[in-house]
Motif scaffolding. Structure first.
Motif, PDB file in Angstrom:
ATOM      1  N   LEU A 165      10.417  43.984  26.036  1.00 43.82           N
ATOM      2  CA  LEU A 165       9.062  44.526  26.057  1.00 43.82           C
ATOM      3  C   LEU A 165       8.323  44.062  24.809  1.00 43.82           C
ATOM      4  N   VAL A 166       7.096  43.545  25.002  1.00 44.11           N
ATOM      5  CA  VAL A 166       6.307  43.054  23.871  1.00 44.11           C
ATOM      6  C   VAL A 166       4.854  43.515  24.016  1.00 44.11           C
ATOM      7  N   ALA A 167       4.183  43.576  22.896  1.00 46.44           N
ATOM      8  CA  ALA A 167       2.755  43.916  22.888  1.00 46.44           C
ATOM      9  C   ALA A 167       2.170  43.441  21.569  1.00 46.44           C
ATOM     10  N   SER A 168       0.852  43.374  21.505  1.00 42.28           N
ATOM     11  CA  SER A 168       0.193  43.005  20.255  1.00 42.28           C
ATOM     12  C   SER A 168       0.129  44.214  19.329  1.00 42.28           C
ATOM     13  N   ALA A 169       0.011  43.948  18.012  1.00 44.21           N
ATOM     14  CA  ALA A 169      -0.113  45.029  17.038  1.00 44.21           C
ATOM     15  C   ALA A 169      -1.375  45.847  17.314  1.00 44.21           C
ATOM     16  N   GLU A 170      -2.434  45.160  17.709  1.00 46.70           N
ATOM     17  CA  GLU A 170      -3.699  45.848  18.011  1.00 46.70           C
ATOM     18  C   GLU A 170      -3.522  46.842  19.156  1.00 46.70           C
ATOM     19  N   TYR A 171      -2.824  46.404  20.222  1.00 45.81           N
ATOM     20  CA  TYR A 171      -2.647  47.309  21.359  1.00 45.81           C
ATOM     21  C   TYR A 171      -1.804  48.520  20.958  1.00 45.81           C
ATOM     22  N   LEU A 172      -0.749  48.293  20.210  1.00 45.38           N
ATOM     23  CA  LEU A 172       0.120  49.402  19.818  1.00 45.38           C
ATOM     24  C   LEU A 172      -0.604  50.380  18.906  1.00 45.38           C
ATOM     25  N   ASP A 173      -1.513  49.888  18.067  1.00 44.12           N
ATOM     26  CA  ASP A 173      -2.302  50.795  17.218  1.00 44.12           C
ATOM     27  C   ASP A 173      -3.177  51.711  18.065  1.00 44.12           C
ATOM     28  N   ASN A 174      -3.739  51.145  19.141  1.00 40.85           N
ATOM     29  CA  ASN A 174      -4.635  51.927  20.005  1.00 40.85           C
ATOM     30  C   ASN A 174      -3.874  52.823  20.972  1.00 40.85           C
ATOM     31  N   GLU A 227       5.275  33.433  30.748  1.00 43.27           N
ATOM     32  CA  GLU A 227       4.348  32.801  29.809  1.00 43.27           C
ATOM     33  C   GLU A 227       2.950  33.389  29.966  1.00 43.27           C
ATOM     34  N   ALA A 228       2.503  33.566  31.213  1.00 38.36           N
ATOM     35  CA  ALA A 228       1.186  34.171  31.442  1.00 38.36           C
ATOM     36  C   ALA A 228       1.157  35.612  30.949  1.00 38.36           C
ATOM     37  N   ALA A 229       2.254  36.348  31.158  1.00 42.88           N
ATOM     38  CA  ALA A 229       2.314  37.743  30.704  1.00 42.88           C
ATOM     39  C   ALA A 229       2.252  37.826  29.183  1.00 42.88           C
ATOM     40  N   CYS A 230       2.923  36.890  28.493  1.00 51.02           N
ATOM     41  CA  CYS A 230       2.850  36.863  27.030  1.00 51.02           C
ATOM     42  C   CYS A 230       1.418  36.601  26.565  1.00 51.02           C
ATOM     43  N   ALA A 231       0.743  35.662  27.234  1.00 57.50           N
ATOM     44  CA  ALA A 231      -0.632  35.340  26.856  1.00 57.50           C
ATOM     45  C   ALA A 231      -1.557  36.532  27.060  1.00 57.50           C
ATOM     46  N   ALA A 232      -1.325  37.298  28.134  1.00 58.53           N
ATOM     47  CA  ALA A 232      -2.134  38.491  28.380  1.00 58.53           C
ATOM     48  C   ALA A 232      -1.850  39.565  27.340  1.00 58.53           C
ATOM     49  N   ALA A 233      -0.587  39.751  27.005  1.00 57.37           N
ATOM     50  CA  ALA A 233      -0.227  40.747  25.987  1.00 57.37           C
ATOM     51  C   ALA A 233      -0.798  40.362  24.629  1.00 57.37           C
ATOM     52  N   GLU A 234      -0.842  39.051  24.337  1.00 60.57           N
ATOM     53  CA  GLU A 234      -1.373  38.581  23.066  1.00 60.57           C
ATOM     54  C   GLU A 234      -2.848  38.963  22.907  1.00 60.57           C
ATOM     55  N   GLN A 235      -3.544  39.125  24.048  1.00 61.04           N
ATOM     56  CA  GLN A 235      -4.953  39.525  24.019  1.00 61.04           C
ATOM     57  C   GLN A 235      -5.139  41.037  23.848  1.00 61.04           C
ATOM     58  N   VAL A 259       8.577  45.899  21.506  1.00 61.04           N
ATOM     59  CA  VAL A 259       8.400  47.318  21.799  1.00 61.04           C
ATOM     60  C   VAL A 259       9.779  47.846  22.185  1.00 61.04           C
ATOM     61  N   LEU A 260      10.199  48.944  21.586  1.00 63.85           N
ATOM     62  CA  LEU A 260      11.546  49.480  21.806  1.00 63.85           C
ATOM     63  C   LEU A 260      12.591  48.376  21.582  1.00 63.85           C
ATOM     64  N   PRO A 261      12.720  47.869  20.351  1.00 65.92           N
ATOM     65  CA  PRO A 261      13.599  46.726  20.090  1.00 65.92           C
ATOM     66  C   PRO A 261      15.077  46.970  20.370  1.00 65.92           C
ATOM     67  N   ASP A 262      15.466  48.212  20.552  1.00 68.89           N
ATOM     68  CA  ASP A 262      16.861  48.496  20.889  1.00 68.89           C
ATOM     69  C   ASP A 262      17.100  48.554  22.397  1.00 68.89           C
TER      70      ASP A 262
END
Length: 308
Positions: A165-174, A227-235, A259-262
């Motif tokens: 699971l991955v997300a941008s820092a901006e999204y996680l802050d919000n 790859e597309a999902a990573c690009a969307a998450a990066e936004q 996200v949830l690195p364990d």
């Protein structure tokens, strides 16, 4: 040599059920394939195929002949391939299938070193996310995960196929902090839809302590590849569940965070597939050995392991 060609036309036509498709794979015309098979039937004095405008099926004699000659033909063909080398080096066209982005990111950068070792080999690499039929489509090898393993095909594990699971820092802050799998229920999910089935798979999450938890990520959007999902998450559009190899470049440059690195999804293995033969062609054998070596030297198995 005429009989050798005729037998190859017969075997390929029997495998695919069509003179036209056999011709395409042999780089011949359908008329040439039909003529070669007819000539073989005339020399043998038996009819090998029942022909109609819509179908091409083996006769009983054809089925018996195919069972008797196919393995022997492959052995002879591989022996010829191994002898057709430049100064004793493996030679010939190496036809390999691999995922589009995965191949470009990790396999294509190895090509220069491979060709410096084996300059007489001609790569014919196909970048496609669909599973191929190695034997029927004439591939020497394929790289990927989740392949069905038909008779006559072997798999060598290259790395684990983990999803994270991955997300941008901006999204996680919000969105707010995600500390447990249950917290995912309030996040916008970027999920992967299978291009083969059209369905969004539901995987259970596994922790590094081997605990299990359902994936409660709310579907906000779907993508057909990681790859597309990573690009969307990066936004900053949500939390994406993606294959580890695709996430690595984003994680390295810091544009995405775990996200949830364990926690991760275990999706089997990334493997190298090739047809099992008593006499493996030299070009295939050295490619298998080279790829296994490079995954160790470059530490790719560890980089693709969600628990590393």
């Amino acid at each position: 040599m005429e009989t050798f060609t005729s037998i190859e036309c017969f075997i390929r036509s029997a495998e695919v059920g069509s003179f036209a498709e056999a011709a395409r794979r042999l780089s011949l015309t359908p008329a040439a394939v039909g003529k070669n098979v007819a000539g073989l039937e005339a020399r043998l004095g038996v009819r090998l195929f029942q022909r109609s405008t819509r179908s091409l099926t083996l006769t009983e004699a054809g089925q018996r002949f195919l069972a008797e000659v196919r393995d022997s033909f492959q052995t002879i063909q591989h022996a010829v391939t191994n002898l057709a080398s430049a100064e004793g080096q493996p030679a010939g066209t190496l036809k390999v299938s691999m995922g589009t982005v995965f191949g470009r990111l990790y396999i294509l950068p190895m090509l220069g070193d491979f060709l410096r070792r084996y300059p007489a080999i001609t790569p014919d690499w196909h970048f496609d996310n669909r599973q191929v039929d190695l034997i029927a489509q004439g591939f020497d090898a394929a790289i990927g995960g989740g392949f069905d393993l038909p008779p006559g095909v072997v798999a060598r594990k290259l790395a684990p196929a983990h999803r994270i699971l991955v997300a941008s820092a901006e999204y996680l802050d919000n969105c707010g902090e995600v500390r447990t799998p249950e917290d995912l229920a309030r996040a916008d999910g970027i999920l992967i839809r299978s291009p083969q089935t059209g369905r969004v798979r539901s995987w259970p999450l596994t922790s590094r302590w081997q605990e299990q938890s359902p994936l409660s990520l709310r579907q906000r959007m779907t993508m057909s590849d990681s790859e597309a999902a990573c690009a969307a998450a990066e936004q900053g559009l949500g939390v994406a569940l993606v294959s580890m190899p695709f996430a690595v470049p984003y994680l390295q440059r810091g544009s995405l965070l775990r996200v949830l690195p364990d926690w991760y999804v275990d999706d089997g293995n990334i493997s190298l597939y090739y047809a099992q033969h008593r006499l493996l062609p030299g070009k295939t054998r050295v490619f298998v050995d080279f790829l296994m070596e490079q995954f160790v030297v470059q530490g790719l198995a560890g980089r693709f392991d969600a628990l590393s």
